[in-house]
Design a protein around this motif. Structure first.
Motif, mmCIF file in Angstrom:
data_model
loop_
_atom_site.group_PDB
_atom_site.id
_atom_site.type_symbol
_atom_site.label_atom_id
_atom_site.label_comp_id
_atom_site.label_asym_id
_atom_site.label_seq_id
_atom_site.Cartn_x
_atom_site.Cartn_y
_atom_site.Cartn_z
ATOM 1 N N SER A 26 0.817 -1.223 0.000
ATOM 2 C CA SER A 26 0.000 0.000 0.000
ATOM 3 C C SER A 26 0.847 1.267 0.000
ATOM 4 O O SER A 26 0.379 2.320 -0.431
ATOM 5 N N GLU A 32 -0.238 1.059 -4.439
ATOM 6 C CA GLU A 32 -1.024 1.788 -3.450
ATOM 7 C C GLU A 32 -2.097 0.914 -2.797
ATOM 8 O O GLU A 32 -1.918 -0.278 -2.665
ATOM 9 N N CYS A 33 -3.218 1.516 -2.383
ATOM 10 C CA CYS A 33 -4.239 0.731 -1.666
ATOM 11 C C CYS A 33 -4.894 -0.286 -2.597
ATOM 12 O O CYS A 33 -5.341 -1.331 -2.150
ATOM 13 N N ASN A 58 -1.291 3.884 2.361
ATOM 14 C CA ASN A 58 -1.446 4.733 1.177
ATOM 15 C C ASN A 58 -1.333 6.223 1.498
ATOM 16 O O ASN A 58 -0.858 6.996 0.670
#
Length: 166
Positions: A26, A32-33, A58
């Motif tokens: 993340s 990222e997420c 994130n």
């Protein structure tokens, strides 16, 4: 992105817990997420534990990018090859800035929140910094965008993909 997430999940998963793997994924640009939630579903991390790991992972880079990316880019420009890379990165970011320029807060939030390739908190932070957006406004906008992306990707990762992978 799925193959990259699977590689990270299997490679890092040998050395650390699934929670740490999800958190690290993340944090990374591009993944990222979105990638963190995919990894969490692959590694069987419960959704209620995965969501905070992904959101926190994130959002951690956001203030650092907003505060330091221009300084880093200016320093990199002292080196010819690095300067060309910086120009390329800035040009790509500015091409994507159209949706953000008009309605800064909402534009940035939607840019970060809609999980498409090339969008997300890293690129959103870069765009906000290049547009000299107010840092407080940018952080809040991106946080809301990350939450929107998390909801969308939770449904995709744990809903649709979860049903397909059973």
């Amino acid at each position: 992105m799925d193959s990259v997430v699977q590689w990270f999940s299997s490679s890092l998963g040998q050395y650390m817990s699934a929670d740490v793997v999800v958190f690290i994924i993340s944090l990374l640009p591009v993944l990222e997420c979105r990638g963190g939630l995919l990894a969490a579903s692959i590694l069987k991390v419960p959704i209620l534990r995965a969501i905070p790991l992904c959101v926190i992972g994130n959002i951690i880079p956001i203030p650092f990018i907003l505060l330091f990316v221009k300084k880093l880019f200016n320093w990199m420009r002292k080196f010819p090859r690095a300067g060309k890379l910086v120009d390329k990165i800035e040009n790509r970011a500015m091409k994507k800035s159209g949706s953000v320029k008009g309605a800064e807060f909402m534009g940035l939030m939607m840019f970060v929140g809609i999980p498409l390739p090339g969008t997300g908190a890293w690129t959103g932070s870069l765009v906000a910094s290049l547009l000299d957006m107010d840092i407080k406004k940018a952080v809040l906008s991106e946080l809301l965008g990350v939450l929107i992306a998390t909801v969308i990707m939770s449904v995709v990762s744990y809903g649709l993909l979860g049903a397909i992978m059973k």
